[in-house]
Scaffold this motif. Structure first.
Motif, PDB file in Angstrom:
ATOM      1  N   SER A  30       1.004  -1.021  -0.131  1.00 12.80           N
ATOM      2  CA  SER A  30       0.124   0.138  -0.073  1.00 12.80           C
ATOM      3  C   SER A  30       0.786   1.309  -0.010  1.00 12.80           C
ATOM      4  CB  SER A  30      -0.941   0.116   1.275  1.00 12.80           C
ATOM      5  OG  SER A  30      -1.843  -0.918   1.264  1.00 12.80           O
ATOM      6  N   SER A  34      -0.192   1.449  -4.034  1.00 16.11           N
ATOM      7  CA  SER A  34      -1.400   2.204  -3.907  1.00 16.11           C
ATOM      8  C   SER A  34      -2.008   1.456  -2.888  1.00 16.11           C
ATOM      9  CB  SER A  34      -2.047   2.253  -5.186  1.00 16.11           C
ATOM     10  OG  SER A  34      -2.730   0.961  -5.828  1.00 16.11           O
ATOM     11  N   LEU A  35      -3.271   2.122  -2.404  1.00 15.88           N
ATOM     12  CA  LEU A  35      -4.331   1.381  -1.601  1.00 15.88           C
ATOM     13  C   LEU A  35      -4.923   0.256  -2.299  1.00 15.88           C
ATOM     14  CD1 LEU A  35      -5.958   1.153   1.012  1.00 15.88           C
ATOM     15  CD2 LEU A  35      -7.380   3.018   0.183  1.00 15.88           C
ATOM     16  N   ARG A  36      -5.225   0.495  -3.495  1.00 11.70           N
ATOM     17  CA  ARG A  36      -5.947  -0.577  -4.200  1.00 11.70           C
ATOM     18  C   ARG A  36      -5.133  -1.746  -4.432  1.00 11.70           C
ATOM     19  NH1 ARG A  36      -6.434  -1.405 -10.264  1.00 11.70           N
ATOM     20  NH2 ARG A  36      -8.138  -2.620 -10.739  1.00 11.70           N
ATOM     21  N   VAL A  37      -3.880  -1.613  -4.518  1.00 15.57           N
ATOM     22  CA  VAL A  37      -3.041  -2.910  -4.643  1.00 15.57           C
ATOM     23  C   VAL A  37      -2.903  -3.380  -3.327  1.00 15.57           C
ATOM     24  CG1 VAL A  37      -0.483  -3.521  -5.004  1.00 15.57           C
ATOM     25  CG2 VAL A  37      -1.652  -1.947  -6.547  1.00 15.57           C
ATOM     26  N   ALA A  39      -5.154  -3.205  -0.870  1.00 16.39           N
ATOM     27  CA  ALA A  39      -6.141  -3.824  -0.161  1.00 16.39           C
ATOM     28  C   ALA A  39      -6.341  -5.378  -1.011  1.00 16.39           C
ATOM     29  CB  ALA A  39      -7.480  -2.900  -0.824  1.00 16.39           C
ATOM     30  N   ALA A  40      -6.171  -5.318  -2.413  1.00 12.09           N
ATOM     31  CA  ALA A  40      -6.081  -6.550  -3.071  1.00 12.09           C
ATOM     32  C   ALA A  40      -5.420  -7.574  -2.258  1.00 12.09           C
ATOM     33  CB  ALA A  40      -5.605  -6.349  -4.369  1.00 12.09           C
ATOM     34  N   THR A 108       0.234  -4.787  -9.551  1.00 14.15           N
ATOM     35  CA  THR A 108      -1.145  -4.781  -9.865  1.00 14.15           C
ATOM     36  C   THR A 108      -1.933  -5.319  -9.059  1.00 14.15           C
ATOM     37  OG1 THR A 108      -1.379  -6.918 -11.158  1.00 14.15           O
ATOM     38  CG2 THR A 108      -0.718  -4.882 -12.422  1.00 14.15           C
ATOM     39  N   ALA A 109      -3.096  -5.147  -8.781  1.00 13.91           N
ATOM     40  CA  ALA A 109      -4.025  -5.415  -7.836  1.00 13.91           C
ATOM     41  C   ALA A 109      -4.028  -7.161  -7.869  1.00 13.91           C
ATOM     42  CB  ALA A 109      -5.334  -4.647  -7.661  1.00 13.91           C
ATOM     43  N   TYR A 113      -3.087  -9.696  -5.220  1.00 17.65           N
ATOM     44  CA  TYR A 113      -4.003 -10.514  -4.619  1.00 17.65           C
ATOM     45  C   TYR A 113      -3.578 -11.884  -4.693  1.00 17.65           C
ATOM     46  CZ  TYR A 113      -8.512 -13.519  -4.251  1.00 17.65           C
ATOM     47  OH  TYR A 113      -9.143 -14.495  -3.608  1.00 17.65           O
ATOM     48  N   SER A 164      -1.320   2.824   3.274  1.00 24.64           N
ATOM     49  CA  SER A 164      -1.439   3.831   2.267  1.00 24.64           C
ATOM     50  C   SER A 164      -1.061   5.071   2.758  1.00 24.64           C
ATOM     51  CB  SER A 164      -2.955   3.820   1.656  1.00 24.64           C
ATOM     52  OG  SER A 164      -3.289   4.530   0.895  1.00 24.64           O
TER      53      SER A 164
END
Length: 198
Positions: A30, A34-37, A39-40, A108-109, A113, A164
């Motif tokens: 994060s 990014s937060l998206r990555v 969070a995934a 990438t997310a 994940y 993040s």
């Protein structure tokens, strides 16, 4: 509220809250990506916890008995993966802080994940933990699995959000280099601790 669901929530937090290498990895992703990555990645860890809770509910003692003989090799494999990850993170940060080299794939997310899901699945202690709780009468069935997954997911997303926030506070190349090196060092220490507990 369903007692099995609440037991699953407690079990999910019980396995997710202790900060280990996966939490450090999620926070570091994060902070650096990014937060998206992040969070995934957190949802990957929660999915592994949910899978192990499902396996424990479905197989209980039989699953724990099958995994127990290979627990040490799985722990070693997990520690080896963490050490490689720690080394790669440190090397990447030193080689090019804040810059993605041409031809290198950015985080990438989906990769976060699947990578964290696979890494978390290398921890056989999780299924033994859930199996012990289920066999001890803590709960069972779909509600237990749902509670464990949701509790783990909420904690992992909190870790990702914290990473993040730190990443936003340390936006310069130097800050990202420092967080990457600290993350690598902590992951390496946790990997070594994992090796020493065998």
């Amino acid at each position: 509220m369903n007692g099995a669901f609440l037991a699953g929530v407690v079990a999910g937090y019980g396995i997710a809250v202790p900060v280990g290498a996966i939490a450090v990895l999620i926070a570091g992703l994060s902070a650096r990506a990014s937060l998206r990555v992040g969070a995934a990645a957190g949802l990957g860890a929660a999915t592994a916890d949910g899978i192990y809770a499902l396996i424990a509910v479905a197989g209980g003692a039989a699953v724990a008995g099958v995994i127990a003989p290979v627990e040490t090799p799985l722990r070693w494999a997990g520690a080896a993966v963490l050490l490689v990850l720690a080394g790669w993170t440190a090397w990447s940060a030193i080689r090019r802080p804040g810059i993605t080299q041409r031809g290198e794939r950015p985080a990438t997310a989906l990769r976060a994940y699947t990578g964290v899901l696979a890494l978390t699945l290398l921890n056989p202690a999780t299924v033994i933990y859930f199996a012990a709780l289920v066999l001890g009468g803590a709960g069972g069935g779909a509600w237990f699995v749902a509670g464990a997954f949701l509790a783990s997911a909420s904690w992992q997303l909190l870790i990702a959000g914290g990473g993040s926030l730190i990443g936003r506070l340390l936006t310069g190349d130097r800050g990202r280099l420092i967080t990457a090196l600290v993350s690598s060092a902590v992951i390496a220490v946790l990997a070594l601790r994992l090796l020493l507990t065998t």
